[in-house]
Design a protein around this motif. Sequence first.
Motif, mmCIF file in Angstrom:
data_model
loop_
_atom_site.group_PDB
_atom_site.id
_atom_site.type_symbol
_atom_site.label_atom_id
_atom_site.label_comp_id
_atom_site.label_asym_id
_atom_site.label_seq_id
_atom_site.Cartn_x
_atom_site.Cartn_y
_atom_site.Cartn_z
ATOM 1 N N VAL A 4 0.719 -0.911 0.347
ATOM 2 C CA VAL A 4 -0.008 -0.038 0.150
ATOM 3 C C VAL A 4 0.709 1.080 -0.378
ATOM 4 O O VAL A 4 2.056 1.370 0.840
ATOM 5 N N GLN A 5 0.226 2.001 -0.986
ATOM 6 C CA GLN A 5 1.040 3.574 -0.691
ATOM 7 C C GLN A 5 0.492 4.449 0.054
ATOM 8 O O GLN A 5 -0.810 4.694 -0.505
ATOM 9 N N HIS A 6 1.238 5.147 0.763
ATOM 10 C CA HIS A 6 0.769 6.821 1.376
ATOM 11 C C HIS A 6 1.470 7.966 0.915
ATOM 12 O O HIS A 6 2.034 7.795 0.582
ATOM 13 N N ALA A 7 0.740 8.136 0.013
ATOM 14 C CA ALA A 7 0.653 9.629 -0.517
ATOM 15 C C ALA A 7 1.312 10.362 0.893
ATOM 16 O O ALA A 7 0.370 10.948 1.887
ATOM 17 N N ILE A 8 2.297 11.172 0.597
ATOM 18 C CA ILE A 8 3.208 12.262 1.954
ATOM 19 C C ILE A 8 3.288 13.485 1.662
ATOM 20 O O ILE A 8 3.697 13.873 0.835
ATOM 21 N N ARG A 9 2.581 14.775 1.967
ATOM 22 C CA ARG A 9 2.875 15.849 1.696
ATOM 23 C C ARG A 9 4.412 16.095 2.027
ATOM 24 O O ARG A 9 4.662 16.051 3.341
ATOM 25 N N VAL A 10 5.399 16.372 1.884
ATOM 26 C CA VAL A 10 6.839 17.062 2.326
ATOM 27 C C VAL A 10 7.041 18.406 1.845
ATOM 28 O O VAL A 10 7.347 19.154 0.827
ATOM 29 N N ASN A 11 7.119 19.543 2.681
ATOM 30 C CA ASN A 11 7.666 20.526 2.655
ATOM 31 C C ASN A 11 9.611 21.389 2.329
ATOM 32 O O ASN A 11 10.108 20.338 3.224
ATOM 33 N N TYR A 21 19.726 22.398 2.359
ATOM 34 C CA TYR A 21 17.733 21.877 2.359
ATOM 35 C C TYR A 21 17.090 22.044 3.288
ATOM 36 O O TYR A 21 18.134 21.456 3.893
ATOM 37 N N TRP A 22 16.270 22.149 4.117
ATOM 38 C CA TRP A 22 15.360 20.842 5.339
ATOM 39 C C TRP A 22 13.914 20.683 4.264
ATOM 40 O O TRP A 22 13.354 21.406 3.782
ATOM 41 N N ALA A 23 13.599 19.897 5.749
ATOM 42 C CA ALA A 23 11.983 19.607 4.629
ATOM 43 C C ALA A 23 11.339 18.925 5.975
ATOM 44 O O ALA A 23 12.191 18.646 6.776
ATOM 45 N N ASN A 24 10.375 19.118 6.580
ATOM 46 C CA ASN A 24 9.115 18.670 6.967
ATOM 47 C C ASN A 24 8.023 17.854 6.552
ATOM 48 O O ASN A 24 7.669 18.371 5.570
ATOM 49 N N SER A 25 6.690 17.338 7.365
ATOM 50 C CA SER A 25 6.099 16.999 6.832
ATOM 51 C C SER A 25 4.736 17.241 7.556
ATOM 52 O O SER A 25 4.569 17.181 8.417
ATOM 53 N N PRO A 26 3.250 18.288 7.109
ATOM 54 C CA PRO A 26 2.027 18.171 7.683
ATOM 55 C C PRO A 26 1.890 16.573 8.109
ATOM 56 O O PRO A 26 1.112 17.457 8.843
ATOM 57 N N ASP A 27 2.232 16.262 7.091
ATOM 58 C CA ASP A 27 0.835 14.585 7.274
ATOM 59 C C ASP A 27 1.898 13.510 7.722
ATOM 60 O O ASP A 27 0.893 12.674 8.274
ATOM 61 N N ILE A 55 8.387 3.411 13.030
ATOM 62 C CA ILE A 55 8.134 2.771 14.360
ATOM 63 C C ILE A 55 6.774 3.141 15.240
ATOM 64 O O ILE A 55 6.246 2.826 16.400
ATOM 65 N N HIS A 56 5.830 3.254 14.258
ATOM 66 C CA HIS A 56 4.323 4.039 14.643
ATOM 67 C C HIS A 56 3.629 2.228 13.271
ATOM 68 O O HIS A 56 2.431 2.602 14.429
ATOM 69 N N GLY A 57 4.419 1.767 13.161
ATOM 70 C CA GLY A 57 3.356 0.546 13.000
ATOM 71 C C GLY A 57 2.180 0.552 12.048
ATOM 72 O O GLY A 57 1.355 -0.230 11.361
ATOM 73 N N ILE A 58 2.707 1.457 10.667
ATOM 74 C CA ILE A 58 2.416 1.481 9.861
ATOM 75 C C ILE A 58 2.414 1.159 8.144
ATOM 76 O O ILE A 58 4.060 1.003 7.963
ATOM 77 N N GLU A 59 1.499 0.189 8.010
ATOM 78 C CA GLU A 59 1.820 -0.944 6.917
ATOM 79 C C GLU A 59 2.140 0.228 5.598
ATOM 80 O O GLU A 59 0.924 0.531 5.453
ATOM 81 N N GLY A 60 2.968 -0.669 4.697
ATOM 82 C CA GLY A 60 2.995 0.527 3.911
ATOM 83 C C GLY A 60 3.991 1.505 3.410
ATOM 84 O O GLY A 60 5.086 1.088 4.042
ATOM 85 N N ASP A 61 3.942 1.728 2.179
ATOM 86 C CA ASP A 61 5.479 2.366 1.765
ATOM 87 C C ASP A 61 5.029 4.484 1.530
ATOM 88 O O ASP A 61 3.684 4.853 0.869
ATOM 89 N N PRO A 62 5.788 4.919 2.019
ATOM 90 C CA PRO A 62 5.825 6.360 1.818
ATOM 91 C C PRO A 62 5.477 6.979 1.252
ATOM 92 O O PRO A 62 6.703 6.280 0.034
ATOM 93 N N GLU A 63 4.597 8.037 0.394
ATOM 94 C CA GLU A 63 5.090 8.037 -1.607
ATOM 95 C C GLU A 63 5.103 9.819 -1.172
ATOM 96 O O GLU A 63 4.888 10.726 -1.001
ATOM 97 N N LEU A 64 6.853 9.915 -1.457
ATOM 98 C CA LEU A 64 6.156 11.637 -1.258
ATOM 99 C C LEU A 64 6.453 12.052 -2.386
ATOM 100 O O LEU A 64 6.757 11.533 -3.416
#
Length: 64
Positions: A4-11, A21-27, A55-64
């Motif tokens: 499963v892909q999880h869409a993650i917004r990255v600033n 450069y640096w980054a964070n995510s509101p998601d 760490i949080h036990g989220i199944e799937g892969d982050p999609e940045l």
Amino acid sequence: MSAVQHAIRVNVFHSTKSASYWANSPDLNGLAASGKSRQEVEQEARYAAEALFEIHGIEGDPEL
């Protein structure tokens, strides 16, 4: 069967003064990354997101 892909917004931010450069995510709470190039910070953000998923036990892969 693919994961499963999880869409993650990255600033992504850039500082001309420190040439970094640096980054964070509101998601994804806790995601923070830094690097000397946009490509490096994006890769570091992916590593951070994968670690937070584990760490949080989220199944799937982050999609940045």
